[in-house]
Design an enzyme around this catalytic site. Structure first.
Site, PDB file in Angstrom:
ATOM      1  N   ASP A  14      -4.301  11.700  22.962  1.00 25.28           N
ATOM      2  CA  ASP A  14      -3.040  11.517  22.234  1.00 25.28           C
ATOM      3  C   ASP A  14      -3.047  12.233  20.897  1.00 25.28           C
ATOM      4  O   ASP A  14      -1.993  12.455  20.306  1.00 25.28           O
ATOM      5  CB  ASP A  14      -2.763  10.027  22.016  1.00 25.28           C
ATOM      6  CG  ASP A  14      -2.188   9.362  23.258  1.00 25.28           C
ATOM      7  OD1 ASP A  14      -1.916  10.093  24.231  1.00 25.28           O
ATOM      8  OD2 ASP A  14      -2.022   8.134  23.265  1.00 25.28           O
TER       9      ASP A  14
ATOM     10  N   ASP B   7       0.815  -1.212   0.000  1.00 27.62           N
ATOM     11  CA  ASP B   7       0.000   0.000   0.000  1.00 27.62           C
ATOM     12  C   ASP B   7       0.850   1.264   0.000  1.00 27.62           C
ATOM     13  O   ASP B   7       0.436   2.308  -0.518  1.00 27.62           O
ATOM     14  CB  ASP B   7      -0.922   0.000   1.217  1.00 27.62           C
ATOM     15  CG  ASP B   7      -1.947  -1.126   1.165  1.00 27.62           C
ATOM     16  OD1 ASP B   7      -2.133  -1.711   0.082  1.00 27.62           O
ATOM     17  OD2 ASP B   7      -2.564  -1.410   2.209  1.00 27.62           O
ATOM     18  N   GLY B   8       2.044   1.187   0.582  1.00 24.67           N
ATOM     19  CA  GLY B   8       2.919   2.355   0.642  1.00 24.67           C
ATOM     20  C   GLY B   8       3.326   2.867  -0.722  1.00 24.67           C
ATOM     21  O   GLY B   8       3.555   4.077  -0.884  1.00 24.67           O
TER      22      GLY B   8
ATOM     23  N   ASN C 156      -4.500   9.045   2.501  1.00 32.95           N
ATOM     24  CA  ASN C 156      -4.991   8.295   3.659  1.00 32.95           C
ATOM     25  C   ASN C 156      -5.491   9.205   4.780  1.00 32.95           C
ATOM     26  O   ASN C 156      -6.684   9.275   5.029  1.00 32.95           O
ATOM     27  CB  ASN C 156      -3.908   7.362   4.205  1.00 32.95           C
ATOM     28  CG  ASN C 156      -4.102   5.932   3.742  1.00 32.95           C
ATOM     29  OD1 ASN C 156      -5.034   5.624   3.009  1.00 32.95           O
ATOM     30  ND2 ASN C 156      -3.226   5.052   4.168  1.00 32.95           N
TER      31      ASN C 156
END
Length: 428
Positions: free
Chosen positions: A302, A176-177, A272
């Protein structure tokens, strides 16, 4: 080289304030079966030529309510949207150039990469673009036989060379990268992308390399199903930016005549997600979240994830968000470990503009990243604006957008996999 011809798409599946629901331009891409639907008229049925017989859009709502009420008509606000099930790729002119993206430092991809490049150059007579650092791999540069092929390549360097108007389509070899990286190379119109599953997860890479020759041939001939993956248009305003600092190719210095202070504008196209987190600090992240100029909440935790439907199956799903099909026009807002039991992920319309700023009483700065890259610190006075981009990523489907997505859910994420309950026998 005669590439980068501007073509017209009859309707804009991803509208924003700049395109007004009108026409947008693509790169050697048109959407076949130009049956469109108006939000004020009934939808037309899909052509029987294609697999689906029902529109992926819901039915157009009626505009009369009860015996006397009706919706105030506004012709300027009507959007014409093509049914995603009928989106197919074709070419105004035969494609002549292709960008091949290979996952770096993966020895298992060397042979598929060489085999594909030989096929494209020798058999299909394509002009092949390859990143310079790929050819610097000793396993490639030291291959004398393959060196004859590499001499025909056109090379480029990320952040230095602009290839946006030179490439007709893209082939990704990896996980996917590689698709995320391909998206980052094109900050406006993106050529069609073929993503072969040669990585670890492969949620966004539906094609199998075993039959690459027939699949590449089919793409070159056109008439194949595509899914338009929406991206986020992100603008980062940096206050009190040092004018002497180096400005990269995405940066624009904005000054108001004061030589002691200026603002820097950074722009990104994100496939994304945008992640704002507390960075190395041990304190809670404390950022204000605005929607169309109105403060809707302060994120204490966070951090927060703002994602596309494509990104809903990445970091967002790990943080508790729902998984949303890429054809759904939406933006997801997902808190990361919020210090509140009632702060749940939400989905907002794709056309809104979000703004994120550090709260006045925040004890520390925040950090932001875009598809896991370009990480940078956000200080008091800085702001991040996010909305849906007019430039989606057209991804080639293996079958069609619906079947491919559910196949990825089952194969990559093992969605709803459990041992079946035993059959209860009747008692006699």
């Amino acid at each position: 080289m005669d590439c980068g011809e501007e073509v017209r798409v009859e309707t804009a599946p991803y509208c924003c304030s700049t395109c007004d629901g009108g026409e947008v331009t693509g790169h050697c891409l048109v959407l076949q079966n130009r049956k469109t639907r108006s939000l004020s008229t009934s939808s037309a049925g899909c052509s029987s030529e294609y697999r689906r017989t029902q529109s992926l859009h819901g039915p157009s709502p009626v505009t009369t309510f009860g015996p006397k009420a009706c919706m105030l008509q506004n012709p300027h606000a009507v959007m014409h949207i093509q049914d995603p099930a009928s989106q197919r790729l074709t070419w105004n002119k035969p494609p002549r150039s292709v960008l091949v993206i290979k996952k770096i430092r993966d020895a298992s991809l060397l042979e598929p990469f060489k085999e594909l490049c030989i096929f494209l150059t020798e058999v299909k007579n394509m002009v092949v673009y390859v990143e310079q650092k790929v050819l610097e791999d000793p396993a490639i540069s030291g291959d004398e036989n393959f060196g004859v092929i590499t001499k025909k390549f056109c090379t480029f360097r990320e952040d230095l060379d602009d290839i946006s108007n030179r490439v007709d389509f893209i082939i990704c070899l990896g996980g996917d990268g590689t698709l995320l990286y391909a998206s980052s190379l094109f900050q406006e119109s993106v050529p069609p992308v073929m993503a072969f599953h040669l990585g670890s997860l492969g949620f966004l890479t539906p094609l199998k390399f075993d039959t690459y020759q027939s699949q590449v041939t089919q793409i070159i001939e056109g008439n194949t199903a595509i899914v338009l993956r929406s991206r986020l248009k992100v603008r980062v305003f940096k206050e009190n930016w040092d004018k002497k600092a180096r400005v990269d190719e995405n940066g624009i210095i904005l000054t108001n005549g004061d030589m002691d202070s200026c603002r820097k504008l950074l722009q990104y196209q994100v496939l994304n997600e945008v992640v704002v987190d507390r960075g190395p600090s041990s304190y809670l992240s404390n950022v204000d979240l605005f929607l169309d100029g109105h403060l809707i909440t302060t994120v204490q935790g966070d951090g927060v994830i703002v994602s596309t439907p494509t990104g809903s199956t990445a970091y967002a799903v790990a943080a508790g968000a729902s998984m949303i099909h890429p054809n759904v026009p939406a933006i997801m807002i997902t808190p990361i470990c919020p210090h509140s039991l009632s702060f749940r992920p939400i989905v907002v319309p794709a056309g809104v503009e979000l703004k994120i700023m550090l709260s006045r009483d925040a004890r520390n700065t925040a950090w932001v990243s875009f598809d896991g890259r370009k990480r940078q610190e956000i200080c008091h006075g800085d702001s991040i604006t996010i909305t849906t981009s007019c430039f989606p990523v057209p991804s080639i489907c293996f079958r069609d957008p619906v079947n491919d997505w559910f196949e990825s859910l089952a194969q990559c994420l093992h969605w709803n996999v459990r041992k079946k309950q035993n059959y209860l026998e009747e008692e006699f």
